[in-house]
Design an enzyme around this catalytic site. Structure first.
Site, short mmCIF file in Angstrom:
data_model
loop_
_atom_site.label_atom_id
_atom_site.label_comp_id
_atom_site.label_asym_id
_atom_site.label_seq_id
_atom_site.Cartn_x
_atom_site.Cartn_y
_atom_site.Cartn_z
N GLY A 53 0.83 -1.40 0.01
CA GLY A 53 -0.03 -0.26 -0.05
C GLY A 53 0.84 1.32 -0.01
CD GLU A 99 1.35 -9.47 1.30
OE1 GLU A 99 1.30 -10.80 1.23
OE2 GLU A 99 0.36 -8.75 1.33
N PRO A 100 4.83 -4.98 -1.01
CG PRO A 100 7.17 -4.20 -1.76
CD PRO A 100 6.56 -5.09 -0.66
NE ARG A 117 -4.71 2.54 -10.56
CZ ARG A 117 -4.28 3.95 -10.20
NH1 ARG A 117 -3.87 4.61 -11.17
NH2 ARG A 117 -4.59 4.32 -9.15
CE1 TYR A 158 -10.03 1.33 -8.09
CE2 TYR A 158 -7.80 1.72 -9.12
CZ TYR A 158 -8.75 0.98 -8.48
OH TYR A 158 -8.44 -0.28 -8.19
CB CYS A 169 -18.18 2.59 -27.96
SG CYS A 169 -17.34 2.26 -29.55
C1 LIG Z 1 -3.04 -5.30 -3.53
C2 LIG Z 1 -2.19 -5.96 -2.20
C3 LIG Z 1 -0.98 -5.64 -2.02
C4 LIG Z 1 -0.31 -4.77 -2.71
O1 LIG Z 1 -0.67 -3.16 -2.68
P1 LIG Z 1 -0.10 -1.96 -3.41
O2 LIG Z 1 -0.90 -1.04 -3.05
O3 LIG Z 1 0.12 -2.32 -4.80
O4 LIG Z 1 1.42 -2.12 -2.80
C5 LIG Z 1 -0.36 -6.28 -0.91
N1 LIG Z 1 -1.07 -7.35 -0.20
C6 LIG Z 1 -2.30 -7.49 -0.53
C7 LIG Z 1 -2.91 -8.64 0.32
C8 LIG Z 1 -2.96 -6.82 -1.46
O5 LIG Z 1 -4.22 -7.31 -1.68
#
Ligand SMILES: *Cc1c(COP(=O)(O)O)cnc(C)c1O
Length: 433
Positions: A248, A290-291, A330, A334, A361
């Protein structure tokens, strides 16, 4: 407008990425095309890997592959020594086909199918992240029939609201992901895993959203999670050995975006965790992140060709390009903002405010709204920046448009790593009546 990684402007006024003139790339590969600055993506992997360490803490960086995945990306991630998070059978299949070390694969998903779970168990993935109680029972019975054992993390919802877009917020109390840490049920679930002979409870997972700029949100998340770790010890007498804090980390798309200085932040985050753990007198678990976006977004650029322009009766000035919401949904999804340039006339001054629109379209088929650009000519090349994450991976064949190719560039060389789809590809699964 910001230039990233190896981007530069040559003496013809053309944009170069990875030492390649993008005009040459469009001549060689056609448009639209996704171009990936390989050096920048590798640099981002290294930045996470080298800075997400503190004293003797055990840590791991896992690339969230849903942001951008194909065989080449799996190979790159493997070479850079990161682990991989997958959320579907398709992502898992891609990783297996790329010979990604299975023990470094984390299997996510709030509704994994029996087929997906079977595939993950049989492949021997490193961890399955259990989303809920029902899934727990399903994994248990599958393991029993397959006569195997899996290491699991439990996905929990710590109820933290990170400042981000409504659809990408995942941890409000009504989120569809994980089990709430505020529910008493959760201790039963943990005991259930701990008493299972087919599952080994390794720890917890939480992910508080995407495109987050505030360090505070992550500190808050770590604190809440560590307190919860302590509570689990007290209530279940179970040690949480691993704590996965998700991804995130926000990136720069356009003016006003203020990403954290990751090199400092990542260390601070770990230091903060160590301090908090000491305060709570708990053993520091292994910490994972988890980037996704922050690894690949800035490394990607989409190249389009201008087909025409239109000034509407209402006064809006459109640039029509040969892609659209099918290769970048996107903006429509969003209201995402991007920066862009006329890539063959980088030094010319801006003349007007334009909206870059595609050929789909749908009135909402826009890629960049209201951007200052030089007056575009037919056949000019438009570069849209920071499209490395959630573009290719979210692309569709809407209007039966073939997906663009993915081109890796590095050291003046380009390599196609995903071919452009053909019309034949579009009908290959169609059956006549
Ligand atoms: C989408 C997601 C991420 C990565 O999010 P980013 O905003 O791309 O860094 C990491 N962990 C989980 C569980 C996710 O669903």
């Amino acid at each position: 407008m910001k230039l990233f990684g190896t981007m530069e402007i040559n003496n013809k006024g053309h944009l170069k990425i990875g030492g390649c003139d993008v005009v040459d790339l469009t001549n060689k590969y056609g448009t639209p095309a996704y171009v990936v600055d390989e050096d920048l993506v590798r640099e981002r992997c290294k930045l996470f890997k080298s800075n997400f360490s503190y004293k003797k803490m055990d840590t791991e960086v896992i690339y969230a592959s849903k942001a951008f995945l194909n065989i080449a990306m799996c190979q790159l991630v493997k070479e850079e020594g990161l682990s991989l998070d997958v959320v579907s059978g398709g992502e898992l299949y891609t990783a297996i086909k790329a010979d990604f070390p299975v023990e470094k694969i984390y299997m996510h998903g709030n509704n994994k199918t029996i087929e997906e779970l079977t595939m993950a168990i049989e492949a021997g993935v490193g961890r399955i992240i259990v989303d809920n109680r029902q899934e727990l029972e399903l994994i248990e019975s599958l393991c029993e029939s397959l006569n195997s054992k899996v290491d699991v993390l439990l996905r929990v919802n710590p109820g933290i609201e990170a400042h981000t877009h409504e659809y990408i917020k995942t941890t409000k109390n009504d989120s569809k992901f994980g089990e709430s840490i505020f529910s008493e049920e959760i201790y039963k679930i943990i005991n259930r895993i701990n008493n299972s002979s087919h599952m080994e409870f390794k720890g917890l997972h939480s992910h508080i959203g995407s495109q987050i700029f505030q360090e505070k949100s992550f500190y808050e998340q770590s604190e809440v999670m560590l307190k919860f770790v302590k509570k689990i010890k007290e209530k279940c007498d179970v040690r949480v050995k691993e704590l996965n804090l998700g991804g995130g980390f926000g990136i720069y798309y356009s003016e006003g975006d203020t990403p954290m200085k990751l090199n400092e932040f990542l260390k601070n985050m770990l230091e903060n965790i160590e301090d908090k753990a000491k305060e709570l007198s708990i053993t520091v678990p292994k910490i994972m992140i988890e980037p996704g976006r922050s690894i690949v977004a800035n490394g990607g650029t989409t190249l389009y060709r201008v087909g025409g322009t239109k000034k509407t009766y209402g006064g809006k000035h459109y640039i029509f390009v040969d892609g659209g919401m099918n290769d970048n949904p996107r903006t429509a999804l969003y209201g995402a903002q991007y920066e862009a340039a006329i890539a063959n006339r980088m030094t010319e001054s801006h003349e007007d405010i334009y909206t870059i629109s595609g050929k789909c379209c749908e009135s909402g088929d826009m890629i960049v709204k209201d951007i200052n650009l030089p007056h575009p000519n037919v056949n000019d090349v438009v570069a849209v920046f920071s499209t490395g994450a959630y573009n290719y991976s979210m692309s569709s064949n809407y209007n039966r448009l073939p997906r663009p190719p993915v081109i890796f560039v590095k050291d003046k060389e380009s390599r196609c790593v995903v071919k452009r789809e053909t019309y034949e590809d579009l009908i290959k699964n169609d059956l006549a009546i």
